[in-house]
Design an enzyme around this catalytic site. Structure first.
Site, short mmCIF file in Angstrom:
data_model
loop_
_atom_site.label_atom_id
_atom_site.label_comp_id
_atom_site.label_asym_id
_atom_site.label_seq_id
_atom_site.Cartn_x
_atom_site.Cartn_y
_atom_site.Cartn_z
N SER A 199 0.83 -1.21 0.00
CA SER A 199 0.00 0.00 0.00
C SER A 199 0.86 1.26 0.00
CB SER A 199 -0.90 0.00 1.24
OG SER A 199 -1.50 1.26 1.45
N TYR A 220 -2.34 0.00 9.85
CA TYR A 220 -2.49 -0.62 8.53
C TYR A 220 -1.18 -0.51 7.75
CZ TYR A 220 -3.98 -1.22 3.67
OH TYR A 220 -4.09 -1.62 2.37
#
Length: 340
Positions: A128, A153
């Site tokens: 990501s 995350y």
């Protein structure tokens, strides 16, 4: 024809990747735990589309289940894996940290273990853009330091990159990580900005605009993403000789392990305020904007340097934000006209 395992096949990107590979004649086995973190009916509808292909097989399973995943690998003959299953989203990771560690880190290790044992040809996995965290230099490059994640995350995705490198180095398992930059398009997730904003404008409800709209994201249309993923899947990394003492141990494209890491984005950041303008124009209604401060874990701008992916695969995203929003809204109106 390859037999490819796609984890997270009922998810947004997993669905599109699976559909493209099936249309090209590949055999695809999809795995998804069909969790309820957003509307399960959307996931089931995606699966219904995929199940029209005779070469698609689906297993409802969780990648954290060691025994289940081991059985799946033992009973199948995958050549390659596209790993897209994960707990996603920066803000939700603040609310469910243990679930993020369980799925994104432990689940990934579980998958890599099976790929190691079966000597998989290539594992492509989702990272990501959030790994860049507090970095201020833009555009983001895979050669930039990523030591300061600002969300859990992001920390799990950075952990995946490091773990993948270890497996590539120790076991010659070819792995490629893709740092996705804000993907959108038809069949998208209901918790993402494009979906949320479109729904709110059509229903006449307020939109939460964080940091007064002064945020930029490198919105990337899903068809461009799929082209990039499949291009990478065909480029299996190989072990190389050390380039020199200064670079041989760096976690970059110069690593000697059969390991690669790329940004995959549009290289065209769009302001959130402009995104809302484009959706307003397409829908034909004004948005009701409610301004909120910056949220914990958010960053001001994401912007991908995609030069290395371009050099490796010819990746060339070509969908403008206007074209992408047109296609998304067309799908949204058609899908919801069915009573969805």
């Amino acid at each position: 024809m390859n037999h490819i395992l796609v984890t997270g096949a009922a998810g947004f990107i997993g669905f599109h990747v699976s559909a493209r590979m099936l249309s090209q004649g590949h055999r695809v086995t999809g795995v998804d735990n069909l969790n309820s973190h957003y509307d399960v009916s959307l996931k089931l509808d995606r699966l219904a589309e995929l199940q029209q292909y005779p070469t698609f097989q689906f297993h409802e399973a969780d990648i954290t289940d060691v025994e289940c995943l081991s059985q799946l690998f033992n009973e199948s003959s995958f050549q390659k894996v596209v790993h897209l299953a994960a707990e996603v989203g920066v803000r939700n990771s603040l609310l469910r940290p243990l679930e993020y560690i369980q799925s994104n880190v432990l689940g990934f290790v579980n998958l890599l273990e099976q790929c190691r044992l079966k000597e998989m040809e290539h594992v492509v996995y989702a990272s990501s853009s959030s790994v860049y965290g507090a970095n201020r230099k833009i555009p983001y490059s895979t050669h930039d330091a990523v030591d300061h994640p600002v969300s859990l995350y992001a920390a799990t995705k950075r952990s995946d990159e490091l773990i993948a490198h270890s497996y590539s180095h120790l076991y010659d398992l070819p792995t490629t990580g893709l740092r996705f930059f804000t993907v959108y398009g038809p069949w998208g997730r209901p918790d993402m900005a494009v979906y949320l904003f479109t729904k709110a404008i059509l229903e006449g409800t307020p939109i939460k605009v964080f940091n007064h709209g002064n945020l930029k994201r490198d919105f990337t249309y899903v068809d461009d993403i799929v082209t990039g993923v499949l291009g990478v899947l065909e480029q299996t990394p190989v072990r190389t000789e050390p380039v020199g003492k200064a670079t041989a141990d760096e976690l970059t494209q110069e690593t000697v392990a059969p390991y690669r890491l790329y940004n995959i984005g549009n290289h065209q950041p769009v302001g959130i305020a402009r995104l809302i303008d484009v959706i307003e124009q397409r829908v034909g209604k004004p948005a009701i904007r409610e301004n909120y401060p910056m949220q914990p874990g958010d960053v001001l701008e994401t912007y991908a340097d995609i030069s290395e992916l371009q050099q490796a695969t010819g990746f060339a995203p070509s969908t403008s934000i206007e074209q992408g929003i047109d296609r998304f809204v067309d799908w949204y109106l058609e899908y919801h006209s069915r009573g969805k």
